[in-house]
Design an enzyme around this catalytic site. Structure first.
Site, PDB file in Angstrom:
ATOM      1  N   CYS A  44      -4.747  -7.399 -17.658  1.00 61.17           N
ATOM      2  CA  CYS A  44      -5.538  -8.305 -16.821  1.00 61.17           C
ATOM      3  C   CYS A  44      -6.999  -7.979 -17.106  1.00 61.17           C
ATOM      4  CB  CYS A  44      -5.167  -8.170 -15.339  1.00 61.17           C
ATOM      5  SG  CYS A  44      -5.494  -6.548 -14.635  1.00 61.17           S
ATOM      6  N   CYS A  96       0.836  -1.194   0.000  1.00 64.05           N
ATOM      7  CA  CYS A  96       0.000   0.000   0.000  1.00 64.05           C
ATOM      8  C   CYS A  96       0.875   1.251   0.000  1.00 64.05           C
ATOM      9  CB  CYS A  96      -0.868  -0.042   1.241  1.00 64.05           C
ATOM     10  SG  CYS A  96      -2.354   0.910   1.117  1.00 64.05           S
TER      11      CYS A  96
END
Ligand SMILES: [Zn+2]
Length: 411
Positions: A369, A197
């Site tokens: 993706c 993160c």
């Protein structure tokens, strides 16, 4: 829906509680009995961070009787951009200690149980056992798999959320009712394939949105109302203000929740997040497959490759121009079988370190993706491995279907 089986004899509400919860008591689906169910309920929050903040604040305010908090961190100044449980004066304090004080002020009728420990394979079952519902607001894969597996073994629902940059995800994993996290992702990604993160960043409000949705799912489960997000993966794209829902099926070969599980205990995976950058992990390969450590590259190369993302319109043009490029699909095989772009090489993200040799670092690589987050991780990882012209297809194959080729099915 009474599967949670909260204590048979519900506690009563005193005059102060009746006043406090007035807006709940008038909702027919909650009412005094629902409020007493909340008072009897025990919820464990794993992670007192961006997701854990709205979870803790809303569940405490709602009157969930016992709230457990697992977090071993201390409050840092960089947390305050999104972790609303804490204020400037809390910097340096133990998170769970600061949280207990804050939540006591939010609702003194709620009992908050601090667990200032790291969740491990050794303590997870013990910690989770006493709670009815677990909400996972952790920021790393090691914890995520531990929470899932322990919930499967204990038969508890896992209200899961995750955020990165502008994208959030949410699901309720409950093996008794539907898929678990491993049905979706049987194994964690390799170390280094996923930025933490801290590296990827997150828009401050995003964990607020996803954590509040998790809190809503927890309350629904405790009250036994509505349709929980079991068997459903919700994705939220803040930039486009778009929610999507993907049906997730229980996997007949799931290592933990299938009839013949291959994994019967808990696993401590190496920490994949919060220990420095993806680059620092780049040479780590558990299989010993010779992934070499290289510099980040990326400084001197030409053309459209200085950005980490490319647009579908650009990819379409380059293909029409016959440009030399490698198209890499990092989704799971089942997704590839639903829809694929002609000529793409399928290497699911978790296999990328082991199969990186199938790619030529001298040639451009466009990774795609479904919507973009996985390919972005892959492109970042490839750059760190010495592929200076690796880029992610913005919006993924879904954008390709919408903007370039309607023949490619959307899912
Ligand atoms: Zn499963």
């Amino acid at each position: 829906m009474t599967a949670l089986d909260l204590v048979a004899e519900l506690p009563s509400l005193d005059a102060a509680e009746l006043r406090r919860y007035g807006r709940h008591l008038v909702i027919p689906e909650v009412g005094p009995e629902g409020q007493r169910k909340l008072k009897a309920a025990r919820v464990l929050l794993v992670g007192a961070g961006g997701l854990g903040s709205p979870l803790a604040l809303y569940l405490a305010a709602a009157g969930v009787g016992r709230l457990g908090l697992v977090d071993f961190d201390r409050v840092e100044a960089s947390n305050l951009q999104r972790q609303l449980l804490f204020g400037d004066g809390d910097v340096g304090r133990e998170k769970v200690t600061a949280a207990v004080a804050r939540l006591r002020d939010v609702n003194p009728h709620v009992h908050v149980e601090p667990h200032a420990v790291r969740l491990t394979a050794t303590n997870a079952l013990e910690l989770l056992r006493d709670y009815d519902v677990v909400a996972d607001g952790s920021d790393n894969f090691a914890t995520r798999y531990l929470v899932n597996d322990a919930c499967v073994l204990l038969g508890k629902p896992d209200v899961w959320g995750a955020v990165q940059r502008f994208e959030g995800q949410l699901a309720v994993f409950w093996a008794a009712r539907g898929a678990c996290y491993r049905c979706l992702f049987p194994e964690p990604p390799p170390p280094g394939a996923v930025p933490s993160c801290a590296e990827a960043g997150v828009l401050g409000v995003l964990p607020g949105i996803v954590g509040a949705l998790q809190a809503s799912e927890v309350l629904k489960l405790l009250l036994g109302i509505g349709e929980p997000a079991v068997g459903r993966l919700l994705t939220f794209d803040a930039l486009r203000l778009r929610f999507r829902e993907l049906a997730i099926k229980k996997s007949p070969s799931c290592p933990v929740c299938s009839p013949q599980p291959t994994q019967r205990g808990l696993i401590d995976y190496p920490e994949l997040c919060g220990e420095g950058g993806a680059v620092a992990h780049a040479s780590v390969d558990a299989e010993g497959n010779g992934v070499s450590e290289t510099s980040t590259g990326g400084a001197s190369f030409d053309g459209p490759w200085d950005g980490l993302e490319v647009e579908v319109a650009d990819l379409k043009r380059w293909r029409e121009e016959g440009r030399d490029l490698q198209l890499l699909d990092v989704r799971q095989p089942v997704e590839h079988s639903i829809a694929h772009i002609e000529g793409a090489l399928l290497v699911p993200l978790p296999q990328l370190p082991a199969r990186v040799g199938e790619l030529d670092p001298a040639r451009p690589v466009v990774v795609h993706c479904h919507h973009g987050p996985r390919s972005l991780r892959a492109a970042e990882w490839l750059r760190a491995q010495g592929f200076p012209r690796a880029a992610s297809l913005a919006g993924g194959i879904d954008a390709w279907s919408v903007e370039v080729d309607p023949e490619v099915p959307r899912y």
